[in-house]
Design a protein around this motif. Structure first.
Motif, PDB file in Angstrom:
ATOM      1  N   THR A  36       0.834  -1.196   0.000  1.00  0.00           N
ATOM      2  CA  THR A  36       0.000   0.000   0.000  1.00  0.00           C
ATOM      3  C   THR A  36       0.871   1.250   0.000  1.00  0.00           C
ATOM      4  O   THR A  36       1.881   1.319   0.700  1.00  0.00           O
ATOM      5  N   LEU A  37       0.463   2.246  -0.769  1.00  0.00           N
ATOM      6  CA  LEU A  37       1.174   3.517  -0.809  1.00  0.00           C
ATOM      7  C   LEU A  37       1.085   4.194   0.552  1.00  0.00           C
ATOM      8  O   LEU A  37       0.006   4.282   1.139  1.00  0.00           O
ATOM      9  N   THR A  38       2.215   4.675   1.060  1.00  0.00           N
ATOM     10  CA  THR A  38       2.250   5.396   2.324  1.00  0.00           C
ATOM     11  C   THR A  38       3.050   6.684   2.144  1.00  0.00           C
ATOM     12  O   THR A  38       3.982   6.747   1.339  1.00  0.00           O
ATOM     13  N   LEU A  39       2.678   7.705   2.912  1.00  0.00           N
ATOM     14  CA  LEU A  39       3.356   8.995   2.905  1.00  0.00           C
ATOM     15  C   LEU A  39       3.728   9.349   4.334  1.00  0.00           C
ATOM     16  O   LEU A  39       2.887   9.253   5.238  1.00  0.00           O
ATOM     17  N   THR A  40       4.985   9.753   4.542  1.00  0.00           N
ATOM     18  CA  THR A  40       5.455  10.161   5.864  1.00  0.00           C
ATOM     19  C   THR A  40       6.265  11.446   5.736  1.00  0.00           C
ATOM     20  O   THR A  40       6.642  11.858   4.637  1.00  0.00           O
ATOM     21  N   SER A  41       6.522  12.064   6.889  1.00  0.00           N
ATOM     22  CA  SER A  41       7.359  13.257   6.951  1.00  0.00           C
ATOM     23  C   SER A  41       8.204  13.190   8.212  1.00  0.00           C
ATOM     24  O   SER A  41       7.706  12.769   9.261  1.00  0.00           O
ATOM     25  N   SER A  42       9.455  13.614   8.111  1.00  0.00           N
ATOM     26  CA  SER A  42      10.283  13.716   9.318  1.00  0.00           C
ATOM     27  C   SER A  42       9.993  15.018  10.056  1.00  0.00           C
ATOM     28  O   SER A  42      10.456  15.223  11.166  1.00  0.00           O
ATOM     29  N   ASP A  43       9.212  15.925   9.454  1.00  0.00           N
ATOM     30  CA  ASP A  43       8.879  17.203  10.077  1.00  0.00           C
ATOM     31  C   ASP A  43       7.650  17.133  10.981  1.00  0.00           C
ATOM     32  O   ASP A  43       7.523  17.928  11.911  1.00  0.00           O
ATOM     33  N   PHE A  44       6.730  16.227  10.703  1.00  0.00           N
ATOM     34  CA  PHE A  44       5.515  16.079  11.510  1.00  0.00           C
ATOM     35  C   PHE A  44       4.914  14.709  11.257  1.00  0.00           C
ATOM     36  O   PHE A  44       5.194  14.063  10.268  1.00  0.00           O
ATOM     37  N   LYS A  45       4.084  14.306  12.204  1.00  0.00           N
ATOM     38  CA  LYS A  45       3.341  13.045  12.094  1.00  0.00           C
ATOM     39  C   LYS A  45       1.860  13.364  11.860  1.00  0.00           C
ATOM     40  O   LYS A  45       1.409  14.485  12.087  1.00  0.00           O
ATOM     41  N   GLU A  46       1.112  12.374  11.444  1.00  0.00           N
ATOM     42  CA  GLU A  46      -0.330  12.526  11.229  1.00  0.00           C
ATOM     43  C   GLU A  46      -0.994  13.169  12.447  1.00  0.00           C
ATOM     44  O   GLU A  46      -0.811  12.712  13.578  1.00  0.00           O
ATOM     45  N   GLY A  47      -1.725  14.271  12.213  1.00  0.00           N
ATOM     46  CA  GLY A  47      -2.470  14.936  13.264  1.00  0.00           C
ATOM     47  C   GLY A  47      -1.679  15.921  14.106  1.00  0.00           C
ATOM     48  O   GLY A  47      -2.245  16.617  14.939  1.00  0.00           O
ATOM     49  N   ASP A  48      -0.353  16.006  13.893  1.00  0.00           N
ATOM     50  CA  ASP A  48       0.477  16.956  14.643  1.00  0.00           C
ATOM     51  C   ASP A  48       0.179  18.392  14.249  1.00  0.00           C
ATOM     52  O   ASP A  48      -0.365  18.662  13.177  1.00  0.00           O
ATOM     53  N   ARG A  49       0.623  19.313  15.088  1.00  0.00           N
ATOM     54  CA  ARG A  49       0.602  20.741  14.750  1.00  0.00           C
ATOM     55  C   ARG A  49       1.688  20.960  13.700  1.00  0.00           C
ATOM     56  O   ARG A  49       2.806  20.460  13.831  1.00  0.00           O
ATOM     57  N   LEU A  50       1.355  21.700  12.657  1.00  0.00           N
ATOM     58  CA  LEU A  50       2.317  21.992  11.600  1.00  0.00           C
ATOM     59  C   LEU A  50       3.453  22.834  12.184  1.00  0.00           C
ATOM     60  O   LEU A  50       3.195  23.838  12.855  1.00  0.00           O
ATOM     61  N   PRO A  51       4.702  22.441  11.976  1.00  0.00           N
ATOM     62  CA  PRO A  51       5.823  23.198  12.526  1.00  0.00           C
ATOM     63  C   PRO A  51       5.918  24.609  11.933  1.00  0.00           C
ATOM     64  O   PRO A  51       5.487  24.854  10.799  1.00  0.00           O
ATOM     65  N   ASP A  52       6.504  25.530  12.705  1.00  0.00           N
ATOM     66  CA  ASP A  52       6.664  26.909  12.249  1.00  0.00           C
ATOM     67  C   ASP A  52       7.398  27.002  10.917  1.00  0.00           C
ATOM     68  O   ASP A  52       7.144  27.914  10.130  1.00  0.00           O
ATOM     69  N   ALA A  53       8.296  26.076  10.642  1.00  0.00           N
ATOM     70  CA  ALA A  53       9.045  26.106   9.374  1.00  0.00           C
ATOM     71  C   ALA A  53       8.120  26.022   8.170  1.00  0.00           C
ATOM     72  O   ALA A  53       8.455  26.514   7.089  1.00  0.00           O
ATOM     73  N   GLN A  54       6.935  25.427   8.334  1.00  0.00           N
ATOM     74  CA  GLN A  54       5.986  25.283   7.240  1.00  0.00           C
ATOM     75  C   GLN A  54       4.876  26.337   7.276  1.00  0.00           C
ATOM     76  O   GLN A  54       3.916  26.262   6.525  1.00  0.00           O
ATOM     77  N   VAL A  55       5.000  27.334   8.128  1.00  0.00           N
ATOM     78  CA  VAL A  55       4.025  28.414   8.251  1.00  0.00           C
ATOM     79  C   VAL A  55       4.473  29.593   7.385  1.00  0.00           C
ATOM     80  O   VAL A  55       5.660  29.936   7.356  1.00  0.00           O
ATOM     81  N   HIS A  56       3.541  30.211   6.702  1.00  0.00           N
ATOM     82  CA  HIS A  56       3.849  31.231   5.694  1.00  0.00           C
ATOM     83  C   HIS A  56       4.711  32.376   6.216  1.00  0.00           C
ATOM     84  O   HIS A  56       5.705  32.741   5.591  1.00  0.00           O
ATOM     85  N   ASP A  57       4.363  32.943   7.351  1.00  0.00           N
ATOM     86  CA  ASP A  57       5.102  34.114   7.837  1.00  0.00           C
ATOM     87  C   ASP A  57       6.178  33.778   8.871  1.00  0.00           C
ATOM     88  O   ASP A  57       6.724  34.661   9.514  1.00  0.00           O
ATOM     89  N   LYS A  58       6.488  32.486   8.998  1.00  0.00           N
ATOM     90  CA  LYS A  58       7.527  32.092   9.966  1.00  0.00           C
ATOM     91  C   LYS A  58       8.700  31.384   9.304  1.00  0.00           C
ATOM     92  O   LYS A  58       9.841  31.600   9.695  1.00  0.00           O
ATOM     93  N   GLY A  59       8.450  30.527   8.359  1.00  0.00           N
ATOM     94  CA  GLY A  59       9.526  29.798   7.689  1.00  0.00           C
ATOM     95  C   GLY A  59       9.250  29.617   6.214  1.00  0.00           C
ATOM     96  O   GLY A  59      10.130  29.697   5.380  1.00  0.00           O
ATOM     97  N   ASN A  60       7.979  29.334   5.907  1.00  0.00           N
ATOM     98  CA  ASN A  60       7.510  29.147   4.526  1.00  0.00           C
ATOM     99  C   ASN A  60       8.356  28.157   3.738  1.00  0.00           C
ATOM    100  O   ASN A  60       8.680  28.368   2.579  1.00  0.00           O
ATOM    101  N   ARG A  61       8.708  27.077   4.387  1.00  0.00           N
ATOM    102  CA  ARG A  61       9.541  26.042   3.778  1.00  0.00           C
ATOM    103  C   ARG A  61       8.717  24.766   3.617  1.00  0.00           C
ATOM    104  O   ARG A  61       8.060  24.327   4.563  1.00  0.00           O
ATOM    105  N   SER A  62       8.751  24.194   2.445  1.00  0.00           N
ATOM    106  CA  SER A  62       8.038  22.936   2.225  1.00  0.00           C
ATOM    107  C   SER A  62       8.607  21.859   3.155  1.00  0.00           C
ATOM    108  O   SER A  62       9.797  21.871   3.472  1.00  0.00           O
ATOM    109  N   PRO A  63       7.765  20.923   3.605  1.00  0.00           N
ATOM    110  CA  PRO A  63       8.237  19.887   4.522  1.00  0.00           C
ATOM    111  C   PRO A  63       8.962  18.754   3.794  1.00  0.00           C
ATOM    112  O   PRO A  63       8.824  18.577   2.589  1.00  0.00           O
ATOM    113  N   HIS A  64       9.697  17.994   4.578  1.00  0.00           N
ATOM    114  CA  HIS A  64      10.243  16.731   4.089  1.00  0.00           C
ATOM    115  C   HIS A  64       9.067  15.790   3.865  1.00  0.00           C
ATOM    116  O   HIS A  64       8.154  15.709   4.698  1.00  0.00           O
TER     117      HIS A  64
END
Length: 152
Positions: free
Chosen positions: A2-30
């Motif tokens: 089965t196809l799976t998607l993961t990120s080292s920046d956050f887990k399912e249901g986590d708060r999105l890190p500041d690095a991925q927030v528009h006015d704080k980091g605006n960086r795409s996640p891993h």
């Protein structure tokens, strides 16, 4: 498999890190994926906020034409040769981080990887999330998502 998607920046249901927030980091996640079905010729990625007060949600990222031998995108890029990022609802191509209105409550940021049955979708940097979605509708073999939450 089965196809799976993961990120080292956050887990399912986590708060999105500041690095991925528009006015704080605006960086795409891993993002990393595995389990692509037979017949996969490329991948696409989207980030969509269905909770935006627009009547139609908000496209934060669209990427298509990721080569079939790629299974991971580093935080902040770079994207592999041949990949194309579309125009976000901010009006520019590339990643546009979370930016919910203050006091609007939690928003879901749904990152999705699509397995695609063609090497190249007919999309450009100027195309909207709706056009990417239209083309993906007809060429997706399988998809997997991971959702993060953010509010101000």
């Amino acid at each position: 498999m089965t196809l799976t998607l993961t990120s080292s920046d956050f887990k399912e249901g986590d708060r999105l890190p500041d690095a991925q927030v528009h006015d704080k980091g605006n960086r795409s996640p891993h993002l990393a994926w595995s389990g692509a079905p037979e017949g996969t010729k490329s991948f696409a990625i989207t980030c969509y906020d269905p909770d935006a007060p627009t009547g139609s949600g908000f496209w934060h990222w669209t990427v298509a034409n990721i080569p079939a031998d790629v299974t991971e995108i580093a935080a902040g890029g770079p994207l592999p040769k041949g990949a194309v990022e579309g125009r976000t609802d901010f009006g520019e191509p590339g990643y546009g981080g979370a930016a919910p209105p203050p006091g609007h409550g939690p928003h879901r940021y749904i990152f999705t990887v699509f397995t695609v049955d063609v090497e190249e979708l007919p999309v450009t940097r100027e195309d909207s999330g709706a056009k990417y979605g239209f083309n993906l509708h007809f060429h997706t073999l399988e998809k997997a998502s991971i959702t993060a939450i953010y509010e101000r």
